[in-house]
Write a protein that holds these residues in place. Structure first.
Motif, PDB file in Angstrom:
ATOM      1  N   GLU A  81      -1.536  32.757  -7.887  1.00 51.09           N
ATOM      2  CA  GLU A  81      -1.887  31.341  -7.754  1.00 51.09           C
ATOM      3  C   GLU A  81      -0.653  30.444  -7.869  1.00 51.09           C
ATOM      4  OE1 GLU A  81      -4.671  28.156 -10.195  1.00 51.09           O
ATOM      5  OE2 GLU A  81      -5.236  30.264 -10.175  1.00 51.09           O
ATOM      6  N   ASN A  82      -0.590  29.464  -6.960  1.00 53.80           N
ATOM      7  CA  ASN A  82       0.503  28.469  -6.913  1.00 53.80           C
ATOM      8  C   ASN A  82       1.840  29.047  -6.456  1.00 53.80           C
ATOM      9  OD1 ASN A  82      -1.239  26.418  -7.726  1.00 53.80           O
ATOM     10  ND2 ASN A  82      -0.778  26.723  -9.882  1.00 53.80           N
ATOM     11  N   GLU A  83       1.799  30.140  -5.689  1.00 56.67           N
ATOM     12  CA  GLU A  83       3.028  30.711  -5.138  1.00 56.67           C
ATOM     13  C   GLU A  83       2.960  30.759  -3.611  1.00 56.67           C
ATOM     14  OE1 GLU A  83       4.582  33.596  -8.741  1.00 56.67           O
ATOM     15  OE2 GLU A  83       3.641  34.534  -7.009  1.00 56.67           O
ATOM     16  N   PHE A  84       4.134  30.608  -2.987  1.00 58.27           N
ATOM     17  CA  PHE A  84       4.249  30.763  -1.541  1.00 58.27           C
ATOM     18  C   PHE A  84       4.443  32.233  -1.186  1.00 58.27           C
ATOM     19  CE2 PHE A  84       5.538  26.285  -1.821  1.00 58.27           C
ATOM     20  CZ  PHE A  84       4.850  25.746  -0.743  1.00 58.27           C
ATOM     21  N   PHE A  85       4.051  32.594   0.039  1.00 56.15           N
ATOM     22  CA  PHE A  85       4.296  33.945   0.544  1.00 56.15           C
ATOM     23  C   PHE A  85       4.400  33.878   2.062  1.00 56.15           C
ATOM     24  CE2 PHE A  85      -0.195  33.243   0.771  1.00 56.15           C
ATOM     25  CZ  PHE A  85      -0.603  33.872   1.931  1.00 56.15           C
ATOM     26  N   THR A  86       5.171  34.789   2.645  1.00 65.39           N
ATOM     27  CA  THR A  86       5.298  34.889   4.097  1.00 65.39           C
ATOM     28  C   THR A  86       6.257  36.028   4.399  1.00 65.39           C
ATOM     29  OG1 THR A  86       5.689  33.618   6.131  1.00 65.39           O
ATOM     30  CG2 THR A  86       7.291  33.309   4.357  1.00 65.39           C
ATOM     31  N   ASP A  87       6.454  36.337   5.674  1.00 62.37           N
ATOM     32  CA  ASP A  87       7.602  37.149   6.095  1.00 62.37           C
ATOM     33  C   ASP A  87       8.562  36.181   6.756  1.00 62.37           C
ATOM     34  OD1 ASP A  87       9.544  38.711   7.184  1.00 62.37           O
ATOM     35  OD2 ASP A  87       8.195  40.176   8.081  1.00 62.37           O
ATOM     36  N   TYR A  88       9.493  35.675   5.967  1.00 62.71           N
ATOM     37  CA  TYR A  88      10.371  34.602   6.439  1.00 62.71           C
ATOM     38  C   TYR A  88      11.314  35.090   7.535  1.00 62.71           C
ATOM     39  CZ  TYR A  88      12.374  29.957   5.869  1.00 62.71           C
ATOM     40  OH  TYR A  88      12.757  28.660   6.071  1.00 62.71           O
ATOM     41  N   GLU A  89      11.706  36.355   7.478  1.00 60.11           N
ATOM     42  CA  GLU A  89      12.582  36.909   8.529  1.00 60.11           C
ATOM     43  C   GLU A  89      11.884  36.870   9.886  1.00 60.11           C
ATOM     44  OE1 GLU A  89      15.092  40.970   9.651  1.00 60.11           O
ATOM     45  OE2 GLU A  89      13.677  41.006   7.981  1.00 60.11           O
ATOM     46  N   SER A  90      10.614  37.245   9.912  1.00 60.80           N
ATOM     47  CA  SER A  90       9.842  37.217  11.158  1.00 60.80           C
ATOM     48  C   SER A  90       9.718  35.795  11.698  1.00 60.80           C
ATOM     49  CB  SER A  90       8.453  37.826  10.924  1.00 60.80           C
ATOM     50  OG  SER A  90       7.664  37.743  12.087  1.00 60.80           O
ATOM     51  N   ILE A  91       9.504  34.831  10.790  1.00 60.13           N
ATOM     52  CA  ILE A  91       9.396  33.423  11.204  1.00 60.13           C
ATOM     53  C   ILE A  91      10.733  32.918  11.740  1.00 60.13           C
ATOM     54  CG2 ILE A  91       9.194  31.067  10.290  1.00 60.13           C
ATOM     55  CD1 ILE A  91       6.834  31.956   8.655  1.00 60.13           C
ATOM     56  N   LEU A  92      11.816  33.163  11.002  1.00 61.85           N
ATOM     57  CA  LEU A  92      13.130  32.648  11.380  1.00 61.85           C
ATOM     58  C   LEU A  92      13.629  33.246  12.698  1.00 61.85           C
ATOM     59  CD1 LEU A  92      15.260  32.515   8.105  1.00 61.85           C
ATOM     60  CD2 LEU A  92      14.511  30.590   9.494  1.00 61.85           C
ATOM     61  N   CYS A  93      13.459  34.559  12.838  1.00 60.08           N
ATOM     62  CA  CYS A  93      14.029  35.269  13.995  1.00 60.08           C
ATOM     63  C   CYS A  93      13.036  35.440  15.141  1.00 60.08           C
ATOM     64  CB  CYS A  93      14.545  36.642  13.562  1.00 60.08           C
ATOM     65  SG  CYS A  93      15.770  36.559  12.246  1.00 60.08           S
ATOM     66  N   ASP A  94      11.775  35.029  14.925  1.00 60.62           N
ATOM     67  CA  ASP A  94      10.722  35.189  15.927  1.00 60.62           C
ATOM     68  C   ASP A  94      10.601  36.654  16.365  1.00 60.62           C
ATOM     69  OD1 ASP A  94       8.607  34.134  17.467  1.00 60.62           O
ATOM     70  OD2 ASP A  94       9.886  34.048  19.252  1.00 60.62           O
ATOM     71  N   THR A  95      10.640  37.543  15.376  1.00 61.45           N
ATOM     72  CA  THR A  95      10.532  38.982  15.641  1.00 61.45           C
ATOM     73  C   THR A  95       9.268  39.533  14.986  1.00 61.45           C
ATOM     74  OG1 THR A  95      11.885  39.375  13.674  1.00 61.45           O
ATOM     75  CG2 THR A  95      13.025  39.362  15.795  1.00 61.45           C
ATOM     76  N   VAL A  96       8.862  40.727  15.441  1.00 63.74           N
ATOM     77  CA  VAL A  96       7.696  41.359  14.811  1.00 63.74           C
ATOM     78  C   VAL A  96       8.080  41.802  13.400  1.00 63.74           C
ATOM     79  CG1 VAL A  96       6.668  42.099  16.985  1.00 63.74           C
ATOM     80  CG2 VAL A  96       8.184  43.662  15.753  1.00 63.74           C
TER      81      VAL A  96
END
Length: 197
Positions: A81-96
């Motif tokens: 709770e109250n934490e961020f999560f993502t795959d930031y490398e995939s977002i930044l590089c637009d890769t799978v």
């Protein structure tokens, strides 16, 4: 004040500091967030997909994990709770992504689309600074995780986790904790016994 303004002020009190967004920019940011739910075992992201969202947990628990070449799950992170999560490398590089992100229990989350995030970056210097701070935090968290695996003994990794995130031991199954620490469940049991004794 009208109801909408009161609601936004309430949201700012609750989330402003967590999002690290000042009051002047909060409404612009919050209006882009989409409220959604994940049921237990639902995937936010599967290996081989592109990550399209930055997530924030309102309630629930999420894990990120890889599958190694022997088909075993290797847990990389747990998010509460109250934490961020993502795959930031995939977002930044637009890769799978090589990562899986899955709900451990029922979750209520807020989602920010990566395209909306990019539009914010292009609007003004404030959002560029916001993006830089977020990138730095994600990088440093990942580096600490890798340093812990490379430099510390299993017992010290266990003690570090116990000290920094005791909630893990309340909410996460033993098999996932063992995988996160890079050890077997049997080794985890032995470490716990030694420390208790």
């Amino acid at each position: 004040m009208d109801q909408k303004t009161l609601q936004m002020l309430d949201n700012y009190k609750r989330y402003g500091e967590l999002f690290q967004v000042d009051q002047e920019h909060f409404e612009e940011f919050y209006s882009l967030l989409k409220n959604t739910e994940l049921q237990k075992s639902d995937f936010f992201l599967k290996q081989g997909e592109k990550c399209k969202y930055l997530g924030f947990i309102k309630s629930g628990t999420i894990r990120s994990f890889y599958i190694n070449d022997q088909g075993r799950e290797i847990n990389f992170g747990f998010y509460f709770e109250n934490e961020f999560f993502t795959d930031y490398e995939s977002i930044l590089c637009d890769t799978v992504s090589n990562m899986n992100i899955q709900a451990i229990g029922n979750c209520e989350i807020l989602l920010l689309n990566k395209d909306d995030l990019q539009k914010l970056y292009q609007k003004e210097a404030y959002w560029q600074q916001f993006g830089r701070m977020m990138s730095e935090k994600i990088y440093l968290d990942a580096k600490k995780r890798i340093d812990d695996l490379l430099c510390n003994s299993p017992e010290n990794r266990y003690l570090n986790l116990l000290r920094k995130e005791p909630v893990v031991f309340q909410k996460i199954a033993q098999k996932h904790i063992a995988s996160y620490l890079g050890i077997t469940e049997q080794s985890l049991s032995r470490i716990r016994s030694r420390i208790i004794n």
